[in-house]
Motif scaffolding. Structure first.
Motif, PDB file in Angstrom:
ATOM      1  N   ARG A 210       0.054 -33.056 -10.491  1.00 13.73           N
ATOM      2  CA  ARG A 210       0.399 -34.472  -9.540  1.00 13.73           C
ATOM      3  C   ARG A 210      -0.816 -35.352 -10.370  1.00 13.73           C
ATOM      4  O   ARG A 210      -1.663 -35.305 -10.160  1.00 13.73           O
ATOM      5  CB  ARG A 210       0.093 -34.013  -7.519  1.00 13.73           C
ATOM      6  N   PRO A 211      -0.057 -37.175  -9.391  1.00 19.91           N
ATOM      7  CA  PRO A 211      -1.195 -37.820  -9.925  1.00 19.91           C
ATOM      8  C   PRO A 211      -1.859 -38.104  -8.721  1.00 19.91           C
ATOM      9  O   PRO A 211      -3.109 -38.224  -9.271  1.00 19.91           O
ATOM     10  CB  PRO A 211       0.266 -39.358 -10.029  1.00 19.91           C
ATOM     11  N   THR A 212      -1.564 -37.725  -7.504  1.00 18.82           N
ATOM     12  CA  THR A 212      -2.650 -37.755  -6.357  1.00 18.82           C
ATOM     13  C   THR A 212      -3.751 -36.352  -5.961  1.00 18.82           C
ATOM     14  O   THR A 212      -4.734 -37.423  -6.291  1.00 18.82           O
ATOM     15  CB  THR A 212      -1.988 -38.024  -5.163  1.00 18.82           C
ATOM     16  N   SER A 213      -3.529 -35.038  -6.879  1.00 16.58           N
ATOM     17  CA  SER A 213      -4.159 -34.849  -6.353  1.00 16.58           C
ATOM     18  C   SER A 213      -4.838 -34.243  -8.410  1.00 16.58           C
ATOM     19  O   SER A 213      -5.255 -33.188  -7.683  1.00 16.58           O
ATOM     20  CB  SER A 213      -3.662 -32.750  -5.633  1.00 16.58           C
ATOM     21  N   GLY A 214      -4.148 -34.266  -9.249  1.00 12.72           N
ATOM     22  CA  GLY A 214      -4.839 -33.435 -10.254  1.00 12.72           C
ATOM     23  C   GLY A 214      -3.772 -32.506 -10.793  1.00 12.72           C
ATOM     24  O   GLY A 214      -3.151 -32.520 -10.556  1.00 12.72           O
ATOM     25  N   ILE A 215      -4.542 -32.525 -11.838  1.00 10.86           N
ATOM     26  CA  ILE A 215      -3.977 -30.678 -12.133  1.00 10.86           C
ATOM     27  C   ILE A 215      -4.299 -29.443 -11.828  1.00 10.86           C
ATOM     28  O   ILE A 215      -5.849 -29.270 -12.041  1.00 10.86           O
ATOM     29  CB  ILE A 215      -3.667 -30.698 -13.404  1.00 10.86           C
ATOM     30  N   GLU A 216      -3.770 -28.727 -11.417  1.00  9.28           N
ATOM     31  CA  GLU A 216      -4.411 -26.900 -11.059  1.00  9.28           C
ATOM     32  C   GLU A 216      -3.455 -26.115 -12.110  1.00  9.28           C
ATOM     33  O   GLU A 216      -2.716 -26.553 -12.241  1.00  9.28           O
ATOM     34  CB  GLU A 216      -4.125 -27.099  -9.680  1.00  9.28           C
ATOM     35  N   ILE A 217      -4.446 -25.199 -12.763  1.00  9.20           N
ATOM     36  CA  ILE A 217      -3.933 -24.112 -13.622  1.00  9.20           C
ATOM     37  C   ILE A 217      -4.528 -22.727 -13.019  1.00  9.20           C
ATOM     38  O   ILE A 217      -5.895 -22.702 -13.344  1.00  9.20           O
ATOM     39  CB  ILE A 217      -4.087 -24.651 -15.404  1.00  9.20           C
ATOM     40  N   SER A 218      -4.049 -22.226 -12.629  1.00 11.86           N
ATOM     41  CA  SER A 218      -4.668 -20.585 -12.674  1.00 11.86           C
ATOM     42  C   SER A 218      -3.481 -19.508 -12.999  1.00 11.86           C
ATOM     43  O   SER A 218      -2.090 -19.290 -13.214  1.00 11.86           O
ATOM     44  CB  SER A 218      -4.620 -20.649 -10.770  1.00 11.86           C
ATOM     45  N   THR A 219      -4.356 -18.896 -13.309  1.00  7.82           N
ATOM     46  CA  THR A 219      -3.883 -17.353 -14.442  1.00  7.82           C
ATOM     47  C   THR A 219      -4.477 -15.638 -13.806  1.00  7.82           C
ATOM     48  O   THR A 219      -5.699 -15.628 -12.738  1.00  7.82           O
ATOM     49  CB  THR A 219      -3.930 -17.415 -15.393  1.00  7.82           C
TER      50      THR A 219
ATOM     51  N   LEU B 244      -8.480 -30.466 -12.924  1.00  6.63           N
ATOM     52  CA  LEU B 244      -8.407 -31.285 -13.858  1.00  6.63           C
ATOM     53  C   LEU B 244      -7.874 -32.671 -12.780  1.00  6.63           C
ATOM     54  O   LEU B 244      -7.287 -33.078 -11.819  1.00  6.63           O
ATOM     55  CB  LEU B 244      -8.155 -31.410 -15.082  1.00  6.63           C
ATOM     56  N   PRO B 245      -8.618 -33.519 -13.392  1.00 10.18           N
ATOM     57  CA  PRO B 245      -8.336 -35.311 -12.992  1.00 10.18           C
ATOM     58  C   PRO B 245      -7.103 -36.135 -14.372  1.00 10.18           C
ATOM     59  O   PRO B 245      -6.809 -35.346 -14.950  1.00 10.18           O
ATOM     60  CB  PRO B 245      -9.493 -36.156 -13.684  1.00 10.18           C
ATOM     61  N   TRP B 246      -6.476 -36.678 -13.506  1.00  9.84           N
ATOM     62  CA  TRP B 246      -4.966 -36.996 -14.215  1.00  9.84           C
ATOM     63  C   TRP B 246      -6.051 -37.757 -14.440  1.00  9.84           C
ATOM     64  O   TRP B 246      -4.722 -38.082 -16.052  1.00  9.84           O
ATOM     65  CB  TRP B 246      -3.669 -37.966 -13.039  1.00  9.84           C
TER      66      TRP B 246
ATOM     67  N   ASP C 278      -2.429 -38.740 -19.064  1.00  7.51           N
ATOM     68  CA  ASP C 278      -3.796 -39.489 -19.548  1.00  7.51           C
ATOM     69  C   ASP C 278      -3.542 -37.541 -21.528  1.00  7.51           C
ATOM     70  O   ASP C 278      -3.469 -37.497 -20.666  1.00  7.51           O
ATOM     71  CB  ASP C 278      -4.844 -39.392 -19.378  1.00  7.51           C
ATOM     72  N   GLU C 279      -3.107 -39.289 -22.480  1.00  7.90           N
ATOM     73  CA  GLU C 279      -1.973 -37.833 -23.262  1.00  7.90           C
ATOM     74  C   GLU C 279      -3.644 -37.018 -23.814  1.00  7.90           C
ATOM     75  O   GLU C 279      -3.414 -35.739 -23.942  1.00  7.90           O
ATOM     76  CB  GLU C 279      -2.864 -39.024 -24.529  1.00  7.90           C
ATOM     77  N   GLN C 280      -5.058 -37.030 -24.031  1.00  8.34           N
ATOM     78  CA  GLN C 280      -5.973 -36.504 -23.333  1.00  8.34           C
ATOM     79  C   GLN C 280      -5.272 -34.851 -22.677  1.00  8.34           C
ATOM     80  O   GLN C 280      -6.539 -34.207 -22.953  1.00  8.34           O
ATOM     81  CB  GLN C 280      -7.034 -37.265 -23.964  1.00  8.34           C
TER      82      GLN C 280
END
Length: 427
Positions: A357-366, A414-416, A323-325
């Motif tokens: 990933r489309p199956t699990s979504g997006i994970e960002i960590s710092t 975040l969701p995909w 998704d672009e947003q």
């Protein structure tokens, strides 16, 4: 929600319409039966003393024909003119009362257009003639007070003839009542339709007024941003260029000045994109210019060029379109996390991990080490608050904490696809 609210209303209207039609047909059958019964008593000369009404063959045939005409009222709104014509003809040639022409006239006047003025007058005249014939047939040539419905209401004893003017008056009154009720119902329907249209127009005007107000506010914000930051970024770019030229044999100073100048130029480009987004939020060219996941390498290179070490691990599954947003939100969140780390822990290593990933979504960590004199208590500032708001808009979750090793950690999921929901922040 709107569909869920509209469905029961439509179903209720249909049920009420069927109930009204059923009651109308039952009333027509009862009225027609009474009319045929009075005809049978007149035909056989039945007096008040006799208990039974002799239904001969003509009466039975008339009753069945009248029953068919009563059932025809079910389609009075679909074929109003046909139902009126058949009802008038049936009343003229069958010994039934004038209820059917009046019911059909009501349906015709209810649906007839304003341009059909002559046809409506003709419908009223046709129904009046049918009613007049039915009343005349009921009041003449029968046994007084027994075999006539209208004679029981207006008694004329002693075999006196029923006056023609009273027959005409009855016809005009009942026809006028039917026509007045139809016009009243038509006016109420028109008023209701006009009121709904007015409400829709009022809501649309309100929405447009809010949009105009928001556009004016965006214009004001755009002017303020342009006046406040545009001039200072231009000066920063100018002085950085001059410093780069005057660095001479100092390559380290020249490199730093070049980074400052390029950053100022990129900030000017971002500022122009932001101003365009504020002024024209629906412009497709603006959405194409939004930074997405594909711009992450450039973002990491900029951090490295600014002297901030970044150890990044990025994996993006492109088997399905993102998704672009959400993609733009991921870029802005990553940008703010790197900026926050450089601000509070300058020179410290920043560990960035991104898994999409489309199956699990997006994970960002710092993860970044905190300064020795930094406050270990978690106090989210404007940057982390902005990240949380972006996460909330996409329906994700965010966590921020200081671990046992004195390292500041931030985790975003975040969701995909864009899915507005309440995000959770845990500190």
């Amino acid at each position: 929600m709107l569909c869920a609210m509209t469905e029961p209303s439509t179903r209720t209207k249909r049920v009420l319409q069927r109930v009204r039609t059923t009651l109308l047909v039952m009333g027509a059958v009862l009225s027609m039966t009474i009319g045929v019964a009075y005809y049978a008593t007149r035909a056989e000369g039945v007096t008040r003393a006799e208990q039974e009404i002799p239904f001969n063959g003509v009466a039975f045939a008339s009753w069945w024909a009248g029953l068919a005409l009563c059932v025809l009222l079910i389609w009075r709104h679909r074929w109003p003119w046909v139902v009126l014509a058949v009802s008038c003809l049936g009343t003229l040639f069958l010994p039934i009362d004038g209820f059917l022409p009046l019911a059909a006239l009501y349906a015709v006047l209810l649906v007839a257009d304003d341009q059909q003025h002559r046809r409506r007058i003709g419908a009223v005249i046709a129904a009046a003639v049918a009613v007049f014939v039915s009343v005349l047939r009921d009041t003449n040539h029968g046994v007084p007070d027994v075999s006539s419905f209208w004679r029981t209401i207006f008694p004329y004893a002693g075999g006196r003839d029923f006056p023609w003017w009273l027959t005409l008056l009855i016809t005009l009154v009942v026809t006028g009542i039917a026509a007045a009720l139809a016009l009243y119902a038509r006016d109420r329907r028109t008023l209701s339709s006009t009121t709904k249209a007015q409400q829709v127009a009022t809501q649309r005007i309100s929405v447009l007024s809010e949009e105009v107000a928001r556009r004016a506010e965006r214009e004001r914000i755009a002017r303020e941003i342009h006046d406040a930051l545009g001039h200072r970024l231009s000066l920063l770019n100018l002085h950085a260029g001059a410093l780069e030229l005057s660095a001479g044999d100092n390559p380290k100073l020249a490199k730093s000045a070049r980074v400052v100048r390029e950053s100022a130029q990129q900030s000017m480009a971002d500022l122009r994109s932001l101003l365009t987004l504020l002024r024209e939020p629906g412009d497709p060219d603006v959405s194409k210019a939004l930074l997405t996941l594909s711009d992450l390498p450039t973002l990491i290179d900029e951090s490295l060029a600014a002297g901030s070490p970044v150890a990044s691990s990025v994996f993006i599954d492109e088997s399905q379109p993102l998704d672009e947003q959400v993609s733009h939100t991921v870029f802005r969140i990553t940008q703010e996390l790197l900026t926050n780390a450089r601000k509070h822990s300058p020179g410290s290593m920043i560990r960035l991990h991104l898994d999409a990933r489309p199956t699990s979504g997006i994970e960002i960590s710092t993860t970044n080490r905190m300064q020795p004199d930094a406050d270990r208590r978690f106090r989210p500032g404007n940057g982390l608050t902005g990240i949380h708001e972006r996460v909330t808009q996409c329906g994700g979750e965010s966590w921020a904490w200081v671990d046992e090793g004195e390292a500041f950690r931030f985790l975003v999921r975040l969701p995909w696809q864009f899915r507005p929901a309440g995000a959770k922040v845990r500190a």
